[in-house]
Scaffold this motif. Structure first.
Motif, mmCIF file in Angstrom:
data_model
loop_
_atom_site.group_PDB
_atom_site.id
_atom_site.type_symbol
_atom_site.label_atom_id
_atom_site.label_comp_id
_atom_site.label_asym_id
_atom_site.label_seq_id
_atom_site.Cartn_x
_atom_site.Cartn_y
_atom_site.Cartn_z
ATOM 1 N N HIS A 75 0.819 -1.224 0.000
ATOM 2 C CA HIS A 75 0.000 0.000 0.000
ATOM 3 C C HIS A 75 0.850 1.270 0.000
ATOM 4 C CE1 HIS A 75 -3.386 -2.538 1.960
ATOM 5 N NE2 HIS A 75 -3.545 -2.502 0.649
ATOM 6 N N CYS A 77 2.745 2.574 2.422
ATOM 7 C CA CYS A 77 2.610 3.330 3.667
ATOM 8 C C CYS A 77 3.962 3.445 4.359
ATOM 9 C CB CYS A 77 1.583 2.685 4.598
ATOM 10 S SG CYS A 77 1.369 3.626 6.129
ATOM 11 N N THR A 78 4.605 4.581 4.192
ATOM 12 C CA THR A 78 5.934 4.782 4.768
ATOM 13 C C THR A 78 5.903 4.738 6.293
ATOM 14 O OG1 THR A 78 5.679 7.185 4.619
ATOM 15 C CG2 THR A 78 6.771 6.080 2.775
ATOM 16 N N ASN A 164 -2.785 1.912 7.016
ATOM 17 C CA ASN A 164 -2.093 2.272 5.771
ATOM 18 C C ASN A 164 -2.818 3.398 5.055
ATOM 19 O OD1 ASN A 164 -1.187 -1.141 4.683
ATOM 20 N ND2 ASN A 164 -0.349 0.089 6.333
ATOM 21 N N ASN A 167 -2.763 6.770 7.037
ATOM 22 C CA ASN A 167 -1.456 7.425 6.916
ATOM 23 C C ASN A 167 -1.214 7.956 5.514
ATOM 24 O OD1 ASN A 167 -0.422 7.148 9.577
ATOM 25 N ND2 ASN A 167 -0.021 4.993 9.188
ATOM 26 N N ASN A 168 -1.628 7.211 4.497
ATOM 27 C CA ASN A 168 -1.448 7.688 3.125
ATOM 28 C C ASN A 168 -2.278 8.943 2.874
ATOM 29 O OD1 ASN A 168 0.383 5.663 2.530
ATOM 30 N ND2 ASN A 168 -1.080 4.396 1.428
ATOM 31 N N HIS A 171 -0.583 11.790 5.074
ATOM 32 C CA HIS A 171 0.865 12.022 4.935
ATOM 33 C C HIS A 171 1.484 12.115 6.329
ATOM 34 C CE1 HIS A 171 0.398 13.999 0.677
ATOM 35 N NE2 HIS A 171 -0.047 12.754 0.718
ATOM 36 N N THR A 185 8.912 4.752 -0.624
ATOM 37 C CA THR A 185 8.397 3.992 -1.764
ATOM 38 C C THR A 185 9.331 4.169 -2.933
ATOM 39 O OG1 THR A 185 7.002 5.837 -2.454
ATOM 40 C CG2 THR A 185 5.988 4.183 -1.027
#
Length: 186
Positions: A75, A77-78, A164, A167-168, A171, A185
């Motif tokens: 996904h 998600c850092t 995920n 958070n995406n 940010h 990513t």
């Protein structure tokens, strides 16, 4: 910079402040993920309740962390990849080589055959929306797993999807405690 507010304990709705206090007492800090989810008490509650249920699965902590890392990398998600790298390292005690393979999405290179099966099956669950082929399901079963574990992986993916995607959307910036585990990513 977060696109959604990072709420403090004091700014959060009174109905979830005790939930946040427990999280702070457990980890020593307020995760920015929880600070984002606090914007919607139902989202925070869903994440925490599903997390507690997921912890009761027959899958080991190591297996559950593999699910979370596969979902996070899939996904993009850092935040979650950093957080679950920390957990995989310090709590689940995964082999550092396997952690690196998970972070680089080289799931076939995972040394432990059971963890490799979990990773490959989780990836297919996500990519096919659980419409996995019989050979994929059978390969998972060939490593000693069964229907219970297949459904527990779906549960873990559901948990991962909440954090995920939140958070995406937001940010969410990394907490300083997670900076050593930063992931970007490709």
């Amino acid at each position: 910079m977060s696109r959604l507010p990072l709420l403090t304990l004091e700014q959060a709705d009174a109905s979830i402040q005790s939930n946040l206090e427990k999280a702070i007492n457990s980890s020593g800090f307020l995760s920015n993920l929880l600070a984002v989810l606090a914007n919607a008490p139902v989202a925070l509650q869903a994440y925490q309740d599903l997390s507690a249920l997921n912890a009761k699965a027959s899958l080991s902590l190591a297996e559950r962390e593999v699910v979370q890392l596969v979902a996070g990398t899939t996904h993009g998600c850092t935040f979650c990849v950093a957080g679950h790298t920390s957990l995989a390292t310090h709590k689940a005690k995964l082999d550092p080589i396997d952690i690196q393979a998970l972070r680089e999405r080289r799931f076939a290179d995972i040394n432990d055959p059971r963890l490799r099966a979990v990773a490959l099956f989780t990836e297919q669950i996500i990519l096919t929306r659980a419409k996995v082929s019989d050979p994929v399901l059978n390969a998972f079963y060939d490593e000693g797993y069964g229907p219970q574990q297949a459904l527990e992986i779906i549960t873990g993916v559901g948990l991962a999807t909440i954090c995920n995607f939140a958070n995406n959307l937001a940010h969410t910036p990394l907490n300083s405690q997670l900076e050593d585990y930063a992931w970007h990513t490709n």
